[in-house]
Design an enzyme around this catalytic site. Structure first.
Site, PDB file in Angstrom:
ATOM      1  N   LYS A   1      47.487  40.129  39.727  1.00 48.35           N
ATOM      2  CA  LYS A   1      48.928  40.113  39.488  1.00 48.35           C
ATOM      3  C   LYS A   1      49.182  39.337  38.202  1.00 48.35           C
ATOM      4  O   LYS A   1      48.745  38.187  38.078  1.00 48.35           O
ATOM      5  CB  LYS A   1      49.650  39.463  40.668  1.00 48.35           C
TER       6      LYS A   1
ATOM      7  N   HIS B   1      34.242  41.150  44.031  1.00 51.54           N
ATOM      8  CA  HIS B   1      34.388  41.009  45.474  1.00 51.54           C
ATOM      9  C   HIS B   1      35.453  39.988  45.855  1.00 51.54           C
ATOM     10  O   HIS B   1      35.430  38.863  45.376  1.00 51.54           O
ATOM     11  CB  HIS B   1      33.085  40.527  46.134  1.00 51.54           C
TER      12      HIS B   1
ATOM     13  N   ASN C   1      32.063  36.631  34.333  1.00 55.31           N
ATOM     14  CA  ASN C   1      31.734  36.975  35.715  1.00 55.31           C
ATOM     15  C   ASN C   1      32.591  36.129  36.645  1.00 55.31           C
ATOM     16  O   ASN C   1      32.590  34.902  36.547  1.00 55.31           O
ATOM     17  CB  ASN C   1      30.257  36.713  36.014  1.00 55.31           C
TER      18      ASN C   1
ATOM     19  N   ARG D   1      48.728  44.629  41.034  1.00 55.88           N
ATOM     20  CA  ARG D   1      50.166  44.429  41.119  1.00 55.88           C
ATOM     21  C   ARG D   1      50.759  44.405  39.709  1.00 55.88           C
ATOM     22  O   ARG D   1      50.032  44.444  38.723  1.00 55.88           O
ATOM     23  CB  ARG D   1      50.437  43.137  41.887  1.00 55.88           C
TER      24      ARG D   1
ATOM     25  N   ASN E   1      47.729  29.844  41.614  1.00 57.30           N
ATOM     26  CA  ASN E   1      48.742  29.870  40.565  1.00 57.30           C
ATOM     27  C   ASN E   1      50.104  29.345  40.999  1.00 57.30           C
ATOM     28  O   ASN E   1      50.999  29.248  40.182  1.00 57.30           O
ATOM     29  CB  ASN E   1      48.901  31.308  40.037  1.00 57.30           C
ATOM     30  N   TYR E   2      50.282  28.988  42.251  1.00 56.38           N
ATOM     31  CA  TYR E   2      51.613  28.618  42.753  1.00 56.38           C
ATOM     32  C   TYR E   2      51.551  27.247  43.409  1.00 56.38           C
ATOM     33  O   TYR E   2      50.763  27.023  44.326  1.00 56.38           O
ATOM     34  CB  TYR E   2      52.074  29.677  43.759  1.00 56.38           C
TER      35      TYR E   2
ATOM     36  N   ASN F   1      69.743  71.955  53.352  1.00 56.30           N
ATOM     37  CA  ASN F   1      70.839  71.606  54.249  1.00 56.30           C
ATOM     38  C   ASN F   1      70.449  70.570  55.294  1.00 56.30           C
ATOM     39  O   ASN F   1      71.304  70.055  56.005  1.00 56.30           O
ATOM     40  CB  ASN F   1      71.350  72.870  54.960  1.00 56.30           C
TER      41      ASN F   1
ATOM     42  N   SER G   1      30.668  31.838  43.190  1.00 55.08           N
ATOM     43  CA  SER G   1      31.346  32.249  44.416  1.00 55.08           C
ATOM     44  C   SER G   1      32.154  31.110  45.028  1.00 55.08           C
ATOM     45  O   SER G   1      31.794  29.938  44.903  1.00 55.08           O
ATOM     46  CB  SER G   1      30.317  32.732  45.441  1.00 55.08           C
TER      47      SER G   1
ATOM     48  N   TYR H   1      41.296  36.793  44.225  1.00 63.71           N
ATOM     49  CA  TYR H   1      42.693  36.872  43.800  1.00 63.71           C
ATOM     50  C   TYR H   1      42.813  36.308  42.399  1.00 63.71           C
ATOM     51  O   TYR H   1      42.464  35.149  42.143  1.00 63.71           O
ATOM     52  CB  TYR H   1      43.619  36.097  44.743  1.00 63.71           C
TER      53      TYR H   1
END
Length: 197
Positions: free
Chosen positions: A132, A144, A158, A114, A167-168, A8, A186, A147
């Site tokens: 993603k 480490h 590796n 993602r 990517n954009y 309720n 790196s 993206y």
């Protein structure tokens, strides 16, 4: 009597939800899953976990998440509609949505998968790595601060710390392909579209 409990107000709703979540955790434990501090976990009805897996404190499993056998999902992880293979180790505080993780992979801590992320068998996704719409091939490692977006990564690759697949371009998302056995050092920025042999 909990089956007939009334709702309720928000207090009664929370009480019923707690009862349901405790039941879900109890059912998994009865089926051979170790649930640490079960009063702290959130496992939606419809999620499945294989026997001999371990769910840590504060873990949340939502939607149609499936975890295989012999897995470890450590403290504070949140998985939504994720397919996890067998013998996978997910270290603390990983967040995953609409992703797939194959057998024997190791993720985290603090990894973010993602939608469209696909981690291959025996692959490693380390701390502060975000994926993603990306595939990380068998035995490949991104350990480490990386993206990986809109990319396909082959076997035994590796990916060094601080790598970005750019990517954009401001209008379109563009792909990156990294083929088997490549070594990405790196602080590398791969400006898509690009292919590394």
């Amino acid at each position: 009597p909990g089956e007939a409990a009334q709702v309720n107000d928000r207090v009664e709703l929370a009480t019923v939800e707690t009862t349901m979540l405790r039941r879900n955790a109890r059912d998994l434990m009865a089926a051979g899953v170790t649930v640490r501090l079960p009063e702290t976990v959130v496992i939606d009805t419809g999620c499945t976990v294989g026997p001999d897996s371990e769910i840590g404190p504060g873990v949340e499993l939502h939607g149609a998440t499936h975890v295989g056998t012999g897995c470890t999902i450590a403290r504070g992880c949140v998985l939504t509609n994720v397919q996890v293979g067998d013998r996978v180790t997910i270290k603390p505080y990983c967040v995953m949505t609409d992703a797939r993780v194959a057998d024997d992979a190791v993720l985290g801590p603090f990894a973010h998968l993602r939608p469209g992320a696909d981690v291959g068998p025996d692959a490693h996704v380390g701390n502060f790595v975000e994926m993603k719409k990306a595939t990380l091939g068998p035995g490949s490692k991104a350990n480490h601060l990386t993206y990986l977006g809109d990319c396909t990564i082959g076997r035994g690759v590796n990916i060094g710390a601080g790598t970005i697949t750019c990517n954009y371009d401001g209008v379109n998302k563009l792909p990156t392909v990294i083929e088997d056995g490549a070594f990405i050092g790196s602080d590398t920025q791969l400006v898509a579209p690009v292919r590394v042999g």
